[in-house]
Design a protein around this motif. Structure first.
Motif, short mmCIF file in Angstrom:
data_model
loop_
_atom_site.label_atom_id
_atom_site.label_comp_id
_atom_site.label_asym_id
_atom_site.label_seq_id
_atom_site.Cartn_x
_atom_site.Cartn_y
_atom_site.Cartn_z
N PHE A 1 1.95 -1.26 -0.84
CA PHE A 1 3.21 -1.29 -0.13
C PHE A 1 3.06 -1.88 1.27
CE2 PHE A 1 3.73 2.68 -2.79
CZ PHE A 1 4.55 2.08 -3.73
N ASP A 2 4.13 -2.52 1.72
CA ASP A 2 4.29 -2.88 3.13
C ASP A 2 4.79 -1.61 3.81
OD1 ASP A 2 4.77 -3.96 5.60
OD2 ASP A 2 6.52 -5.11 4.97
N ARG B 1 6.19 -4.34 -1.86
CA ARG B 1 7.47 -3.65 -1.68
C ARG B 1 7.47 -2.93 -0.34
NH1 ARG B 1 9.64 -0.27 -6.52
NH2 ARG B 1 11.55 -0.69 -5.39
N ARG B 2 8.65 -2.84 0.25
CA ARG B 2 8.78 -2.23 1.56
C ARG B 2 8.97 -0.72 1.40
NH1 ARG B 2 13.23 -5.05 5.03
NH2 ARG B 2 11.88 -4.42 6.75
N CYS C 1 16.96 -0.21 7.49
CA CYS C 1 16.02 -1.33 7.59
C CYS C 1 15.68 -1.94 6.23
CB CYS C 1 14.74 -0.88 8.29
SG CYS C 1 14.94 -0.44 10.03
N GLY C 2 16.29 -1.42 5.18
CA GLY C 2 16.08 -1.99 3.86
C GLY C 2 14.98 -1.36 3.05
N ILE D 1 2.87 8.11 -6.51
CA ILE D 1 3.76 7.15 -5.84
C ILE D 1 3.39 5.72 -6.21
CG2 ILE D 1 4.46 6.26 -3.58
CD1 ILE D 1 4.09 9.14 -2.53
N LEU D 2 2.11 5.43 -6.28
CA LEU D 2 1.66 4.07 -6.61
C LEU D 2 2.06 3.67 -8.03
CD1 LEU D 2 -1.90 4.19 -5.00
CD2 LEU D 2 0.05 2.84 -4.20
N GLN D 3 2.23 4.62 -8.92
CA GLN D 3 2.64 4.31 -10.30
C GLN D 3 4.10 3.86 -10.38
OE1 GLN D 3 1.79 7.88 -12.48
NE2 GLN D 3 -0.44 7.63 -12.34
#
Length: 321
Positions: A33-34, A3-4, A56-57, A112-114
């Motif tokens: 994440f990207d 995910r961005r 930028c999305g 955040i990772l969850q």
């Protein structure tokens, strides 16, 4: 595919090493994440960088810094499709405390990772986004006189020392609060309108429980006639807040409203999310469920007390039809 996510990072926040903090956060988040990193500067404000990320999305926008940085990013993200991640690195970290988010970087990154999200309220004060609280009187002066140098050196103690200095010149003012349902006039030394507030934000703790998702603002009015009463009132507010109990002192009043206009005589300095923004009048409105936050905390189940105004000096209440 990853995910961005965009990280809006304030390199001068807090008292730690910015480069070390950034490296740790990048290592923790890049596994999932990207991740794109944008650094704030005097020329590159946090809210503008957050809007750039959204353009930028970005699916996730992560704010890392003090409450000022978090507030600015939250204001830009509110109402969008993106979720807000929070990695606190400031002096008070009131946003993280109010949302029961961890204060250390690895734990904040794990939340955040969850990718668990919850919708919370935002607010707008005189057209400016607000996630925490607005205030006039004693609280605003305390924030305004705490220098960046003292905050860097002393942390939260800088606000305490500033507050003690302000107690020497404590003066009441007349204030009028105009809500959807009533017009209230009284004397006060501080008025605080909270969307979010941890227990340590004592001037916001009249109702004791400031919920982040109830669609209303919590308004606390504090009156004091001298140094001793002011200190005693502050201790009482902290004591009751830590026990999830509403204030009981006669010189503390509180109410809840979706929006409020505040006028003071004489004119008072105004504070929004820890920054001085001008003077009264102030117009504040709750934006229910406007912000999607990555959070790992149980939803509140109890409703705070609705209203207590009796005992405030010079109190006049006019109900609207």
């Amino acid at each position: 595919m990853k995910r961005r996510a965009w990280l809006i990072f304030n390199p001068v926040a807090g008292r730690g090493n910015g480069e070390t903090d950034l490296s740790l956060i990048e290592q923790a988040l890049q596994e999932k994440f990207d991740l794109h990193v944008l650094l704030t500067s005097p020329e590159q404000k946090a809210d503008a960088l957050a809007r750039e990320a959204l353009a930028c999305g970005a699916e996730i926008v992560i704010a890392s810094g003090g409450d000022g940085t978090l507030s600015a990013v939250a204001g830009a993200v509110a109402g969008s499709h993106a979720a807000l991640g929070i990695v606190p690195r400031g002096t008070a970290n009131s946003v993280a405390l109010a949302l029961q988010l961890p204060q250390d970087l690895p734990a904040a990154c794990r939340v955040i990772l969850q990718e668990r999200t919850r919708r919370i309220d935002m607010a707008r004060c005189n057209g400016q986004p607000m996630i925490l609280q607005a205030g006039i009187g004693y609280g605003a002066r305390t924030i305004g006189t705490a220098s960046r140098e003292s905050k860097n050196a002393l942390g939260v103690l800088a606000y305490i020392l500033s507050g003690l200095q302000q107690l020497q010149d404590l003066e009441q003012f007349s204030v009028t609060l105009d809500t959807e349902e009533q017009l209230i006039t009284c004397k006060a030394v501080a008025v605080t309108v909270a969307n979010l507030a941890p227990p340590t934000s004592v001037l916001a703790q009249g109702p004791a429980q400031v919920r982040p998702d109830d669609g209303e603002l919590d308004i606390t009015i504090v009156a004091a006639s001298g140094l001793v009463e002011a200190v005693t009132t502050g201790y009482h507010l902290l004591w009751t807040a830590l026990r999830d109990q509403p204030a009981q002192r006669e010189n503390v009043g509180f109410l809840r409203a979706r929006k409020v206009r505040i006028v003071a005589e004489p004119v008072q300095e105004s504070m929004v999310d820890g920054e001085l923004v001008g003077t009264t009048p102030m117009e504040i409105e709750c934006l229910a469920g406007a912000l999607n936050v990555l959070i790992d905390a149980p939803e509140d189940v109890e409703q705070p007390a609705e209203q207590k105004l009796e005992g405030l000096p010079g109190l006049q209440v006019e109900l609207k039809e």
